[in-house]
Design an enzyme around this catalytic site. Structure first.
Site, PDB file in Angstrom:
ATOM      1  N   ASP A 164     -34.657  29.604  79.980  1.00  0.00           N
ATOM      2  CA  ASP A 164     -36.107  29.688  79.830  1.00  0.00           C
ATOM      3  C   ASP A 164     -36.630  31.083  80.176  1.00  0.00           C
ATOM      4  O   ASP A 164     -36.849  31.405  81.342  1.00  0.00           O
ATOM      5  CB  ASP A 164     -36.751  28.635  80.744  1.00  0.00           C
ATOM      6  CG  ASP A 164     -38.257  28.632  80.617  1.00  0.00           C
ATOM      7  OD1 ASP A 164     -38.918  27.938  81.412  1.00  0.00           O
ATOM      8  OD2 ASP A 164     -38.779  29.324  79.719  1.00  0.00           O
ATOM      9  N   SER A 218     -49.417  42.051  70.532  1.00  0.00           N
ATOM     10  CA  SER A 218     -49.303  41.411  69.220  1.00  0.00           C
ATOM     11  C   SER A 218     -50.722  41.249  68.670  1.00  0.00           C
ATOM     12  O   SER A 218     -51.439  40.335  69.040  1.00  0.00           O
ATOM     13  CB  SER A 218     -48.622  40.038  69.351  1.00  0.00           C
ATOM     14  OG  SER A 218     -48.466  39.451  68.063  1.00  0.00           O
TER      15      SER A 218
HETATM   16  C1  LIG Z   1     -40.264  19.455  80.140  1.00  0.00           C
HETATM   17  N1  LIG Z   1     -39.435  20.593  79.837  1.00  0.00           N
HETATM   18  C2  LIG Z   1     -38.058  20.353  79.428  1.00  0.00           C
HETATM   19  C3  LIG Z   1     -39.953  21.880  79.829  1.00  0.00           C
HETATM   20  C4  LIG Z   1     -39.130  22.997  79.771  1.00  0.00           C
HETATM   21  C5  LIG Z   1     -39.671  24.278  79.748  1.00  0.00           C
HETATM   22  C6  LIG Z   1     -41.057  24.441  79.781  1.00  0.00           C
HETATM   23  C7  LIG Z   1     -41.671  25.778  79.698  1.00  0.00           C
HETATM   24  O1  LIG Z   1     -42.880  25.913  79.599  1.00  0.00           O
HETATM   25  N2  LIG Z   1     -40.857  26.851  79.701  1.00  0.00           N
HETATM   26  N3  LIG Z   1     -41.383  28.119  79.544  1.00  0.00           N
HETATM   27  C8  LIG Z   1     -41.876  23.318  79.841  1.00  0.00           C
HETATM   28  C9  LIG Z   1     -41.336  22.049  79.870  1.00  0.00           C
END
Ligand SMILES: CN(C)c1ccc(C(=O)NN)cc1
Length: 327
Positions: free
Chosen positions: A32, A196
């Site tokens: 992430d 952007s």
């Molecule tokens: C609920 N889950 C799997 C998520 C996983 C990642 C994110 C997110 O905003 N990442 N930048 C939100 C929710």
């Protein structure tokens, strides 16, 4: 050294998981670039919560050390979240290894994480200033790895319904076409944020300026969330596109031919393929489809997996820049 792992899209390209070895235990995690905590499902959670999940067991790791008194609590843009305590362990991703990495052990996770049984947690790859550990903020895996990587970079190669790659420490130029277009990143927000300010639809005339004109590169967000002006401009070119309050965004007939979107990334126009903007049917009949491009009313805009499926992205933590090229 460098490290490279295959990533796999979950059904519907909702998120992309890749293997991470923590204290000798290999689990699949959601990489992430829009957050900065590494947290895992672990043996402190109830059997109900753990049902179907892999879990990290610190007791089985000879290199785990608790960080006494340390806690974390994170919430994401979609309202989901997790909280718990913290330790350290050795983390190895395709050969790139960090010792003493903060491992955040969830004792509480929100429903959408419980139901997402293929994911054992998240590995945050944004800037460490966003890390939620208290009383002493912790560093991300990438931050900890930077000094030992051959090059201070990681790359995201995400594909529609097919395996891709996350790589640390090298840029594999066989994964994209042409030169990478580099843009400076403003790290003030803690995200991989860039300017952007314009867009074009189907090769048409570029727009003038997009309000706010900022965006972040976020592999942890499924869709592409852009300013209303971009969303309106794009879907005005799609027959039958409507704002469908019931399903919570723009839908269109699944038979529609979607134009490509050209979007400004630090002065270079990047293309998002129209096919990738047809995200998924909203009904069993497959008549009505939900757009991968949706509006956000807050800044910065969030260029998630829909953007990455058309663009290979290199994250340079040495000079805080992003490299983008079509793939
Ligand atoms: C609920 N889950 C799997 C998520 C996983 C990642 C994110 C997110 O905003 N990442 N930048 C939100 C929710």
């Amino acid at each position: 050294g460098a490290g490279s792992v295959a990533n796999t899209p979950e059904a519907g390209d909702v998120e992309y998981l890749a293997p991470v070895t923590i204290g000798g235990q290999t689990v699949n995690m959601d990489f992430d670039s829009g957050s900065s905590d590494l947290w895992v499902f672990n043996t402190q959670l109830s059997l109900n919560t753990l049902s179907g999940h892999m879990a990290y067991n610190p007791a089985q790791s000879s290199t785990f050390q608790l960080l006494p008194g340390s806690t974390f609590s994170i919430s994401y843009g979609d309202g989901s979240g997790a909280a718990g305590n913290v330790g350290t362990d050795t983390v190895n991703i395709g050969g790139a290894t960090v010792t003493g990495q903060a491992i955040e052990l969830a004792t509480d996770v929100s429903t959408s994480f419980v139901t997402d049984t293929q994911s054992t947690g998240l590995i945050g790859l944004a800037f460490s200033k966003l890390n939620t550990v208290k009383p002493v903020q912790q560093k991300t895996f990438f931050d900890n790895a930077l000094a030992t990587l051959p090059e201070p970079v990681f790359t995201a190669d995400l594909r529609h319904n097919a395996a891709g790659t996350y790589e640390f420490g090298a840029i594999d130029s066989t994964k994209f076409s042409g030169p990478l277009a580099w843009t400076p990143v403003n790290t003030t927000s803690g995200f991989w944020q860039f300017t952007s300010q314009a867009f074009a639809v189907g090769g048409g005339a570029p727009s003038t300026s997009v309000p706010g004109g900022q965006a972040i590169a976020d592999t942890g967000t499924t869709l592409m969330l852009a300013d209303q002006s971009v969303v309106d401009g794009y879907y005005s070119q799609v027959q039958g596109a409507v704002n469908n309050a019931t399903v919570g965004g723009v839908t269109f007939p699944c038979s529609a031919t979607l134009p490509d979107l050209q979007i400004d990334v630090g002065g270079t126009m990047a293309t998002v393929r129209g096919d990738d903007i047809n995200f998924a049917p909203v009904d069993q009949t497959g008549t009505t489809c939900f757009g991968g491009l949706q509006a956000t009313t807050v800044q910065p805009q969030i260029y998630g997996d829909i953007f990455f499926k058309s663009n290979f992205v290199a994250f340079n933590g040495g000079n805080n820049s992003l490299g983008v090229a079509p793939h």
